[in-house]
Design an enzyme around this catalytic site. Structure first.
Site, PDB file in Angstrom:
ATOM      1  N   LYS A  22       0.844  -1.204   0.000  1.00 23.64           N
ATOM      2  CA  LYS A  22       0.000   0.000   0.000  1.00 23.64           C
ATOM      3  C   LYS A  22       0.876   1.250   0.000  1.00 23.64           C
ATOM      4  O   LYS A  22       0.654   2.180  -0.779  1.00 23.64           O
ATOM      5  CB  LYS A  22      -0.890   0.006   1.241  1.00 23.64           C
ATOM      6  CG  LYS A  22      -1.454   1.376   1.612  1.00 23.64           C
ATOM      7  CD  LYS A  22      -2.257   1.370   2.884  1.00 23.64           C
ATOM      8  CE  LYS A  22      -1.479   1.590   4.141  1.00 23.64           C
ATOM      9  NZ  LYS A  22      -1.205   3.004   4.466  1.00 23.64           N
ATOM     10  N   ASN A  23       1.912   1.258   0.854  1.00 23.10           N
ATOM     11  CA  ASN A  23       2.729   2.470   1.023  1.00 23.10           C
ATOM     12  C   ASN A  23       3.702   2.686  -0.119  1.00 23.10           C
ATOM     13  O   ASN A  23       4.495   3.626  -0.100  1.00 23.10           O
ATOM     14  CB  ASN A  23       3.461   2.438   2.364  1.00 23.10           C
ATOM     15  CG  ASN A  23       2.495   2.647   3.523  1.00 23.10           C
ATOM     16  OD1 ASN A  23       1.333   2.997   3.296  1.00 23.10           O
ATOM     17  ND2 ASN A  23       2.943   2.422   4.730  1.00 23.10           N
ATOM     18  N   CYS A 117      -3.222  12.914  12.341  1.00 20.75           N
ATOM     19  CA  CYS A 117      -4.067  11.714  12.409  1.00 20.75           C
ATOM     20  C   CYS A 117      -3.879  11.164  13.812  1.00 20.75           C
ATOM     21  O   CYS A 117      -3.182  11.722  14.640  1.00 20.75           O
ATOM     22  CB  CYS A 117      -3.657  10.715  11.338  1.00 20.75           C
ATOM     23  SG  CYS A 117      -2.121   9.929  11.715  1.00 20.75           S
ATOM     24  N   ARG A 122       2.061  14.838  12.531  1.00 23.87           N
ATOM     25  CA  ARG A 122       2.506  14.494  11.168  1.00 23.87           C
ATOM     26  C   ARG A 122       2.626  15.726  10.277  1.00 23.87           C
ATOM     27  O   ARG A 122       1.925  15.893   9.280  1.00 23.87           O
ATOM     28  CB  ARG A 122       1.577  13.432  10.585  1.00 23.87           C
ATOM     29  CG  ARG A 122       1.554  12.225  11.530  1.00 23.87           C
ATOM     30  CD  ARG A 122       0.948  11.021  10.992  1.00 23.87           C
ATOM     31  NE  ARG A 122       1.709  10.446   9.897  1.00 23.87           N
ATOM     32  CZ  ARG A 122       1.279   9.398   9.212  1.00 23.87           C
ATOM     33  NH1 ARG A 122       0.104   8.881   9.502  1.00 23.87           N
ATOM     34  NH2 ARG A 122       1.973   8.902   8.223  1.00 23.87           N
ATOM     35  N   ASP A 308       5.615   0.459  11.777  1.00 28.63           N
ATOM     36  CA  ASP A 308       4.333  -0.113  11.337  1.00 28.63           C
ATOM     37  C   ASP A 308       4.137  -1.548  11.796  1.00 28.63           C
ATOM     38  O   ASP A 308       3.076  -2.123  11.554  1.00 28.63           O
ATOM     39  CB  ASP A 308       4.218  -0.043   9.813  1.00 28.63           C
ATOM     40  CG  ASP A 308       4.108   1.387   9.325  1.00 28.63           C
ATOM     41  OD1 ASP A 308       4.249   1.621   8.117  1.00 28.63           O
ATOM     42  OD2 ASP A 308       3.914   2.285  10.174  1.00 28.63           O
ATOM     43  N   ARG A 400      -8.326   0.213   5.541  1.00 32.24           N
ATOM     44  CA  ARG A 400      -7.469   1.154   4.797  1.00 32.24           C
ATOM     45  C   ARG A 400      -6.234   0.439   4.266  1.00 32.24           C
ATOM     46  O   ARG A 400      -5.708   0.803   3.224  1.00 32.24           O
ATOM     47  CB  ARG A 400      -7.036   2.291   5.721  1.00 32.24           C
ATOM     48  CG  ARG A 400      -8.154   3.215   6.138  1.00 32.24           C
ATOM     49  CD  ARG A 400      -7.616   4.395   6.899  1.00 32.24           C
ATOM     50  NE  ARG A 400      -6.448   4.915   6.194  1.00 32.24           N
ATOM     51  CZ  ARG A 400      -5.473   5.621   6.799  1.00 32.24           C
ATOM     52  NH1 ARG A 400      -5.537   5.867   8.076  1.00 32.24           N
ATOM     53  NH2 ARG A 400      -4.458   6.074   6.118  1.00 32.24           N
TER      54      ARG A 400
HETATM   55  C1  EPZ Z   1       5.103   6.807   5.942  1.00 29.62           C
HETATM   56  O1  EPZ Z   1       4.492   7.910   6.576  1.00 29.62           O
HETATM   57  C2  EPZ Z   1       4.081   5.677   6.001  1.00 29.62           C
HETATM   58  N1  EPZ Z   1       2.867   6.087   5.313  1.00 29.62           N
HETATM   59  C3  EPZ Z   1       3.753   5.339   7.451  1.00 29.62           C
HETATM   60  O2  EPZ Z   1       2.874   4.213   7.441  1.00 29.62           O
HETATM   61  C4  EPZ Z   1       5.051   4.940   8.154  1.00 29.62           C
HETATM   62  O3  EPZ Z   1       4.775   4.668   9.508  1.00 29.62           O
HETATM   63  C5  EPZ Z   1       6.059   6.092   8.042  1.00 29.62           C
HETATM   64  O4  EPZ Z   1       6.290   6.396   6.647  1.00 29.62           O
HETATM   65  C6  EPZ Z   1       7.395   5.766   8.688  1.00 29.62           C
HETATM   66  O5  EPZ Z   1       7.915   4.623   8.140  1.00 29.62           O
HETATM   67  C7  EPZ Z   1       2.816   6.013   3.956  1.00 29.62           C
HETATM   68  O6  EPZ Z   1       3.771   5.644   3.300  1.00 29.62           O
HETATM   69  C8  EPZ Z   1       1.508   6.418   3.319  1.00 29.62           C
HETATM   70  P1  EPZ Z   1       7.627  10.064   7.737  1.00 29.62           P
HETATM   71  P2  EPZ Z   1       5.180   9.370   6.459  1.00 29.62           P
HETATM   72  O7  EPZ Z   1       7.583  11.286   6.898  1.00 29.62           O
HETATM   73  O8  EPZ Z   1       5.854   9.516   5.147  1.00 29.62           O
HETATM   74  C9  EPZ Z   1       8.063  13.478  10.999  1.00 29.62           C
HETATM   75  C10 EPZ Z   1       0.981   2.979   8.022  1.00 29.62           C
HETATM   76  O9  EPZ Z   1       0.548   2.519   9.094  1.00 29.62           O
HETATM   77  N2  EPZ Z   1       7.955  14.412   9.866  1.00 29.62           N
HETATM   78  O10 EPZ Z   1       8.740   9.092   7.539  1.00 29.62           O
HETATM   79  O11 EPZ Z   1       4.154  10.391   6.842  1.00 29.62           O
HETATM   80  C11 EPZ Z   1       6.769  12.719  11.252  1.00 29.62           C
HETATM   81  O12 EPZ Z   1       5.901  13.472  12.073  1.00 29.62           O
HETATM   82  C12 EPZ Z   1       1.549   4.380   7.986  1.00 29.62           C
HETATM   83  O13 EPZ Z   1       0.996   2.358   6.933  1.00 29.62           O
HETATM   84  C13 EPZ Z   1       8.182  15.754  10.087  1.00 29.62           C
HETATM   85  O14 EPZ Z   1       8.467  16.185  11.208  1.00 29.62           O
HETATM   86  O15 EPZ Z   1       6.264   9.269   7.616  1.00 29.62           O
HETATM   87  C14 EPZ Z   1       7.264  11.470  11.939  1.00 29.62           C
HETATM   88  O16 EPZ Z   1       7.461  11.750  13.301  1.00 29.62           O
HETATM   89  C15 EPZ Z   1       1.520   5.058   9.332  1.00 29.62           C
HETATM   90  N3  EPZ Z   1       8.080  16.629   9.051  1.00 29.62           N
HETATM   91  C16 EPZ Z   1       8.624  11.210  11.275  1.00 29.62           C
HETATM   92  O17 EPZ Z   1       9.005  12.460  10.677  1.00 29.62           O
HETATM   93  C17 EPZ Z   1       7.767  16.204   7.773  1.00 29.62           C
HETATM   94  O18 EPZ Z   1       7.708  17.043   6.858  1.00 29.62           O
HETATM   95  C18 EPZ Z   1       8.585  10.157  10.191  1.00 29.62           C
HETATM   96  O19 EPZ Z   1       7.567  10.516   9.284  1.00 29.62           O
HETATM   97  C19 EPZ Z   1       7.546  14.829   7.570  1.00 29.62           C
HETATM   98  C20 EPZ Z   1       7.646  13.954   8.620  1.00 29.62           C
END
Ligand code: EPZ
Length: 421
Positions: A22-23, A117, A122, A308, A400
């Site tokens: 999915k991701n 969320c 996020r 995850d 989802r």
């Molecule tokens: C992706 O989310 C995945 N979602 C998440 O899966 C997964 O948990 C996550 O990567 C980490 O592996 C999808 O791919 C759709 P990040 P993403 O940007 O890209 C902070 C699931 O259950 N951050 O790596 O949103 C953020 O708050 C979902 O399938 C910032 O501060 O994750 C987090 O603490 C949940 N500023 C950390 O970085 C930003 O601009 C990692 O987030 C972006 C992120």
């Protein structure tokens, strides 16, 4: 409101087909915006709410999309608008990944802020900052990101991420494929889903090197072509079912799954007593009945233990021998499965971003509430081993990201069914 009923106590034996990730699929769909030619995706996960939301958004923008089981075709040759509206974006955060492609190909984009969320605020500041460093001017107004590229298009540059971000790495990698000159992404995320996205972009004509390392280099090109690409298997779905078999006992064949995408979790699971092996394209997991050993886990960016799988791992620890510490370092609020597991008889204490899980002799079925995608599946896993019936409410969270989980688990011996609300 739909629910799932699980009656615990059955072993799992048989074969589960693992869907495309999915991701990854959600981002590949956004990559289709980078070309006016038709894209064809094989092994695309079907009947997932997130995929439906992304389809709704891309059709709103003007894409022609057809889905036939696991084959998805997308044509972005006739985009009508560059605005991704709030009422679609709010349903699924992955929509923010249209920002980079729209800006790169059309020079403008207006995308609703995705909002937080259940698991955390996020933010998307790293996405925005990176695009600004590529020359975009971005105004945040009335909950929207209003972005415009310079006259000559986005400019390649060196972007150093202060923290590893999957989404920011993907958004900027896609934007950079059509920028002028070279973009270097430093401290990039290395997830298999990012490598797969990058490999698809290379097939389309993008010039990318360093995929899977902390430095990705992208040399901008004038245009990209439409291609056929098969989505990488979903390592989180596979890891979820490996843990399920470890908890219930039995032998599962997970079709089209790769151990090399799960090295960190599999290393920990084998310490706990769950062994797996790769047999061709499949993963085989076998577990005799008996208590697993508790172990500690800390979530980290790939190749570390994936956040995850944290909730699923915690469900496994509830019945293990001894106590295990679970530390969540990626998201600030990803323990919402804890109170629900405790209602089933688990003994979990949360201290900040760590939780101590003391193994108990048994769990008992209860009516519980799903809160986010991975917390929901942790409750299903607990239900598989609890005495009596567990009812999991609000299963739209589950739908989802887990394709046909009732069918897949039911086919290997679980006593599980949907119950309409
Ligand atoms: C992706 O989310 C995945 N979602 C998440 O899966 C997964 O948990 C996550 O990567 C980490 O592996 C999808 O791919 C759709 P990040 P993403 O940007 O890209 C902070 C699931 O259950 N951050 O790596 O949103 C953020 O708050 C979902 O399938 C910032 O501060 O994750 C987090 O603490 C949940 N500023 C950390 O970085 C930003 O601009 C990692 O987030 C972006 C992120």
């Amino acid at each position: 409101m739909d629910s799932i009923s699980v009656i615990g106590g059955n072993q799992l034996n048989g074969t589960i087909p693992i869907s495309g990730a999915k991701n990854c699929a959600l981002k590949l769909m956004c990559a289709a915006l980078l070309t006016q030619e038709e894209m064809h995706f094989e092994n695309s996960p079907n009947s997932l709410r997130d995929m439906d939301s992304q389809t709704e958004l891309l059709e709103y923008l003007g894409c022609k999309i057809s889905r036939d089981k696991s084959l998805m075709s997308i044509n972005a040759g006739n985009i009508q608008t560059y605005t991704a509206p709030y009422d679609i974006v709010r349903k699924m955060r992955g929509s923010i990944l249209v920002l980079g492609p729209l800006l790169a190909r059309f020079g403008e984009a207006k995308v609703s802020m995705p909002g937080g969320c259940a698991i955390g605020t996020r933010p998307v500041d790293l996405h925005i900052k990176g695009l600004e460093e590529m020359g975009a001017s971005i105004i945040l107004e009335e909950g929207y990101i209003n972005a415009t590229a310079p006259k000559g298009g986005l400019q390649g540059t060196k972007i150093i991420f202060p923290k590893v971000s999957v989404g920011a790495t993907e958004n900027l990698m896609m934007a950079a494929t059509l920028a002028k000159g070279e973009t270097v992404l430093v401290n990039s995320a290395k997830e298999p889903e990012i490598i797969d996205l990058g490999e698809c972009l290379i097939k389309m004509g993008a010039k990318i090197s360093g995929l899977g390392s902390e430095t990705i280099r992208i040399e901008g090109v004038k245009a990209l072509s439409g291609v056929r690409h098969s989505v990488v298997p979903d390592r989180i779905e596979a890891g979820t079912y490996i843990i399920a078999a470890g908890m219930t006992g039995g032998t599962l064949r997970l079709q089209n799954a790769r151990v090399e995408h799960l090295s960190a979790p599999l290393g920990l699971l084998s310490q706990s007593g769950i062994e797996v092996e790769q047999e061709g394209n499949d993963i085989i997991v076998h577990r005799e009945i008996g208590r697993l050993q508790a172990i500690d886990v800390m979530t980290e960016p790939y190749p570390g233990f994936p956040t995850d799988l944290q909730a699923q791992f915690m469900a496994m620890l509830t019945l293990a021998e001894g106590a295990g510490m679970v530390t969540e370092t990626i998201f600030e609020n990803r323990f919402m499965h804890v109170p629900e597991l405790n209602r089933m008889g688990a003994d979990i204490t949360v201290q900040g971003n760590s939780a101590i899980v003391r193994g108990v002799g048994r769990l008992h079925g209860a009516e519980v509430m799903a809160t986010d995608l991975r917390a929901s599946v942790a409750l299903v896993l607990a239900g598989l081993v609890a005495e009596g019936e567990t009812i999991i409410n609000r299963i739209y969270h589950l739908e989802r990201g887990y394709e046909d989980i009732v069918g897949k688990l039911g086919n290997v011996g679980a006593n599980i069914k949907r119950v309409g609300g």
